[in-house]
Scaffold this motif. Structure first.
Motif, PDB file in Angstrom:
ATOM      1  N   GLY A   1      62.653 -39.222  45.242  1.00  0.00           N
ATOM      2  CA  GLY A   1      64.055 -39.526  45.509  1.00  0.00           C
ATOM      3  C   GLY A   1      64.665 -40.436  44.461  1.00  0.00           C
ATOM      4  O   GLY A   1      65.480 -41.316  44.763  1.00  0.00           O
ATOM      5  N   ALA A   2      64.283 -40.221  43.209  1.00  0.00           N
ATOM      6  CA  ALA A   2      64.710 -41.108  42.121  1.00  0.00           C
ATOM      7  C   ALA A   2      66.164 -40.859  41.745  1.00  0.00           C
ATOM      8  O   ALA A   2      66.705 -39.757  41.911  1.00  0.00           O
ATOM      9  N   ALA A   3      66.800 -41.917  41.220  1.00  0.00           N
ATOM     10  CA  ALA A   3      68.120 -41.748  40.616  1.00  0.00           C
ATOM     11  C   ALA A   3      67.981 -41.088  39.258  1.00  0.00           C
ATOM     12  O   ALA A   3      68.830 -40.297  38.843  1.00  0.00           O
ATOM     13  N   LEU A   4      66.892 -41.417  38.555  1.00  0.00           N
ATOM     14  CA  LEU A   4      66.598 -40.864  37.227  1.00  0.00           C
ATOM     15  C   LEU A   4      65.101 -40.695  37.087  1.00  0.00           C
ATOM     16  O   LEU A   4      64.332 -41.596  37.448  1.00  0.00           O
ATOM     17  N   THR A   5      64.695 -39.551  36.587  1.00  0.00           N
ATOM     18  CA  THR A   5      63.311 -39.337  36.174  1.00  0.00           C
ATOM     19  C   THR A   5      63.344 -38.884  34.722  1.00  0.00           C
ATOM     20  O   THR A   5      64.113 -37.988  34.367  1.00  0.00           O
ATOM     21  N   LEU A   6      62.548 -39.520  33.886  1.00  0.00           N
ATOM     22  CA  LEU A   6      62.524 -39.145  32.475  1.00  0.00           C
ATOM     23  C   LEU A   6      61.096 -38.869  32.034  1.00  0.00           C
ATOM     24  O   LEU A   6      60.135 -39.377  32.626  1.00  0.00           O
ATOM     25  N   ALA A   7      60.970 -38.046  31.011  1.00  0.00           N
ATOM     26  CA  ALA A   7      59.665 -37.762  30.414  1.00  0.00           C
ATOM     27  C   ALA A   7      59.518 -38.630  29.177  1.00  0.00           C
ATOM     28  O   ALA A   7      60.456 -38.792  28.401  1.00  0.00           O
ATOM     29  N   SER A   8      58.322 -39.215  29.007  1.00  0.00           N
ATOM     30  CA  SER A   8      58.089 -40.054  27.837  1.00  0.00           C
ATOM     31  C   SER A   8      56.720 -39.768  27.245  1.00  0.00           C
ATOM     32  O   SER A   8      55.852 -39.158  27.882  1.00  0.00           O
ATOM     33  N   VAL A   9      56.542 -40.237  26.006  1.00  0.00           N
ATOM     34  CA  VAL A   9      55.280 -40.048  25.300  1.00  0.00           C
ATOM     35  C   VAL A   9      55.067 -41.277  24.424  1.00  0.00           C
ATOM     36  O   VAL A   9      56.033 -41.899  23.959  1.00  0.00           O
ATOM     37  N   MET A  10      53.814 -41.660  24.205  1.00  0.00           N
ATOM     38  CA  MET A  10      53.510 -42.773  23.316  1.00  0.00           C
ATOM     39  C   MET A  10      53.434 -42.259  21.886  1.00  0.00           C
ATOM     40  O   MET A  10      52.753 -41.263  21.606  1.00  0.00           O
ATOM     41  N   ARG A  11      54.162 -42.952  20.979  1.00  0.00           N
ATOM     42  CA  ARG A  11      54.173 -42.550  19.579  1.00  0.00           C
ATOM     43  C   ARG A  11      54.012 -43.781  18.695  1.00  0.00           C
ATOM     44  O   ARG A  11      54.345 -44.906  19.095  1.00  0.00           O
ATOM     45  N   ASP A  12      53.527 -43.555  17.468  1.00  0.00           N
ATOM     46  CA  ASP A  12      53.358 -44.642  16.509  1.00  0.00           C
ATOM     47  C   ASP A  12      53.774 -44.146  15.124  1.00  0.00           C
ATOM     48  O   ASP A  12      53.029 -43.379  14.495  1.00  0.00           O
ATOM     49  N   PRO A  13      54.915 -44.570  14.606  1.00  0.00           N
ATOM     50  CA  PRO A  13      55.885 -45.431  15.293  1.00  0.00           C
ATOM     51  C   PRO A  13      56.802 -44.600  16.174  1.00  0.00           C
ATOM     52  O   PRO A  13      56.972 -43.394  15.936  1.00  0.00           O
ATOM     53  N   PRO A  14      57.416 -45.208  17.181  1.00  0.00           N
ATOM     54  CA  PRO A  14      58.375 -44.468  18.005  1.00  0.00           C
ATOM     55  C   PRO A  14      59.735 -44.399  17.318  1.00  0.00           C
ATOM     56  O   PRO A  14      60.062 -45.244  16.476  1.00  0.00           O
ATOM     57  N   TYR A  15      60.510 -43.408  17.673  1.00  0.00           N
ATOM     58  CA  TYR A  15      61.882 -43.313  17.176  1.00  0.00           C
ATOM     59  C   TYR A  15      62.806 -44.179  18.027  1.00  0.00           C
ATOM     60  O   TYR A  15      63.776 -44.747  17.547  1.00  0.00           O
ATOM     61  N   ILE A  16      62.474 -44.249  19.321  1.00  0.00           N
ATOM     62  CA  ILE A  16      63.128 -45.203  20.211  1.00  0.00           C
ATOM     63  C   ILE A  16      61.996 -45.919  20.954  1.00  0.00           C
ATOM     64  O   ILE A  16      60.840 -45.501  20.911  1.00  0.00           O
ATOM     65  N   ARG A  17      62.320 -47.002  21.625  1.00  0.00           N
ATOM     66  CA  ARG A  17      61.307 -47.708  22.398  1.00  0.00           C
ATOM     67  C   ARG A  17      61.905 -48.164  23.729  1.00  0.00           C
ATOM     68  O   ARG A  17      62.967 -48.777  23.772  1.00  0.00           O
ATOM     69  N   PHE A  18      61.178 -47.844  24.815  1.00  0.00           N
ATOM     70  CA  PHE A  18      61.543 -48.348  26.126  1.00  0.00           C
ATOM     71  C   PHE A  18      60.938 -49.730  26.315  1.00  0.00           C
ATOM     72  O   PHE A  18      59.734 -49.913  26.117  1.00  0.00           O
ATOM     73  N   GLU A  19      61.756 -50.674  26.710  1.00  0.00           N
ATOM     74  CA  GLU A  19      61.277 -52.015  27.053  1.00  0.00           C
ATOM     75  C   GLU A  19      61.274 -52.141  28.569  1.00  0.00           C
ATOM     76  O   GLU A  19      62.279 -51.839  29.228  1.00  0.00           O
ATOM     77  N   ARG A  20      60.137 -52.598  29.132  1.00  0.00           N
ATOM     78  CA  ARG A  20      59.980 -52.666  30.584  1.00  0.00           C
ATOM     79  C   ARG A  20      59.591 -54.083  31.016  1.00  0.00           C
ATOM     80  O   ARG A  20      59.063 -54.864  30.223  1.00  0.00           O
ATOM     81  N   ASP A  21      59.797 -54.378  32.308  1.00  0.00           N
ATOM     82  CA  ASP A  21      59.324 -55.640  32.851  1.00  0.00           C
ATOM     83  C   ASP A  21      57.917 -55.473  33.411  1.00  0.00           C
ATOM     84  O   ASP A  21      57.295 -54.405  33.280  1.00  0.00           O
ATOM     85  N   GLY A  22      57.378 -56.519  34.044  1.00  0.00           N
ATOM     86  CA  GLY A  22      56.010 -56.470  34.543  1.00  0.00           C
ATOM     87  C   GLY A  22      55.780 -55.472  35.651  1.00  0.00           C
ATOM     88  O   GLY A  22      54.635 -55.096  35.928  1.00  0.00           O
ATOM     89  N   ASP A  23      56.848 -55.041  36.313  1.00  0.00           N
ATOM     90  CA  ASP A  23      56.740 -54.029  37.370  1.00  0.00           C
ATOM     91  C   ASP A  23      57.127 -52.640  36.876  1.00  0.00           C
ATOM     92  O   ASP A  23      57.398 -51.742  37.686  1.00  0.00           O
TER      93      ASP A  23
END
Length: 282
Positions: free
Chosen positions: A152-174
């Motif tokens: 029941g998410a407002a948003l679901t996105l697909a992600s992948v780990m890259r080195d280096p990334p073109y963009i970067r998601f910054e997250r909190d501890g949760d």
């Protein structure tokens, strides 16, 4: 000391999504695909709309339609005014009433492109995929749609780990999404070392999508420092404030995140698509 509740699981690996979850998402009538496709193919040396660039003799447009048809009952393509005359008839030919087009007169960003579809999206869910993401797999779509539906998410996105990334998601501890950094907006200093990159696939509850975009646009959130465009990516953290928040499907196949922007990328895409064609049942 009170016991702290276990944090909600927000990042899911492909192998963690059960068959029952994937099946729960298979309701084509609930989904509209929004495909921003106003770009030209200049970096490909192709002076027509990029979505018509041929891969294995077929335009990107046809590959995307074939990928999305099992999952989405309607598709909305965001086209440039210059590209409409060439692309719109092909969409009508392939999709009939299940296809629609809207026009982005100027390249003002992906956030604006998605927002233009507001008046033609009537389903409860919308899937946004960039107009050159031909390497996304049906498995990734099935897993993402199922996860989005069950959680029941407002948003679901697909992600992948890259080195280096073109963009970067910054997250909190949760694992909540806090910020999105982009090379194209002069934020390269945040992008050294491995990082979490999007795959050009975003699933939204429509009741949240367009109001959040409108609020972000009005507040100047998501306006790129370098481009001045209204970026969809920089607005994504604000979906954490909506019921259901943000879920992430982490995939392992880095090539699925690759768009087709150069001749070299087109050659890689053709190899992958040929492998899939060869592996598909007759």
């Amino acid at each position: 000391m009170s016991r702290r509740e276990s944090p909600m699981k927000r990042i899911w690996q492909m192998g963690e999504v059960a068959d029952s979850v994937r099946q729960a998402g298979l309701d084509r009538a609930a989904w509209t695909a929004i495909i921003p496709a106003a770009g030209e193919g200049s970096r490909l040396g192709y002076h027509r709309p990029k979505i018509l660039y041929p891969l294995l003799g077929r335009p990107i447009l046809h590959w995307l339609i074939d990928l999305l048809t099992p999952f989405c009952g309607k598709m909305v393509f965001v086209l440039s005014s210059q590209g409409e005359a060439e692309v719109a008839p092909l969409i009508q030919e392939r999709l009939g009433e299940q296809g629609a087009t809207v026009i982005q007169e100027r390249p003002t960003g992906m956030g604006d492109a998605v927002g233009l579809a507001r008046d033609v999206v009537t389903t409860p869910q919308a899937l946004v995929v960039w107009g050159d993401q031909v390497l996304l797999s049906p498995s990734t779509l099935a897993n993402a749609i199922g996860l989005h539906t069950v959680q029941g998410a407002a948003l679901t996105l697909a992600s992948v780990m890259r080195d280096p990334p073109y963009i970067r998601f910054e997250r909190d501890g949760d694992e909540r999404l806090l910020q999105v950094h982009q090379v194209r907006e002069g934020e390269g200093g945040h992008l050294s070392g491995p990082g979490e990159n999007d795959c050009g696939l975003f699933l939204f509850r429509v009741a949240a999508l367009f109001p959040v975009l409108a609020r972000g646009r009005e507040a100047g959130i998501g306006l790129g420092k370098e481009t001045g465009e209204f970026n969809l990516l920089q607005v994504l953290p604000f979906f954490e404030q909506e019921p259901g928040g943000v879920m992430t499907l982490r995939i392992g196949a880095g090539l699925e995140s690759m768009g087709v922007n150069t001749r070299e990328e087109a050659e890689v895409a053709e190899k992958v698509l040929q492998e899939r064609v060869n592996a598909s049942p007759l």
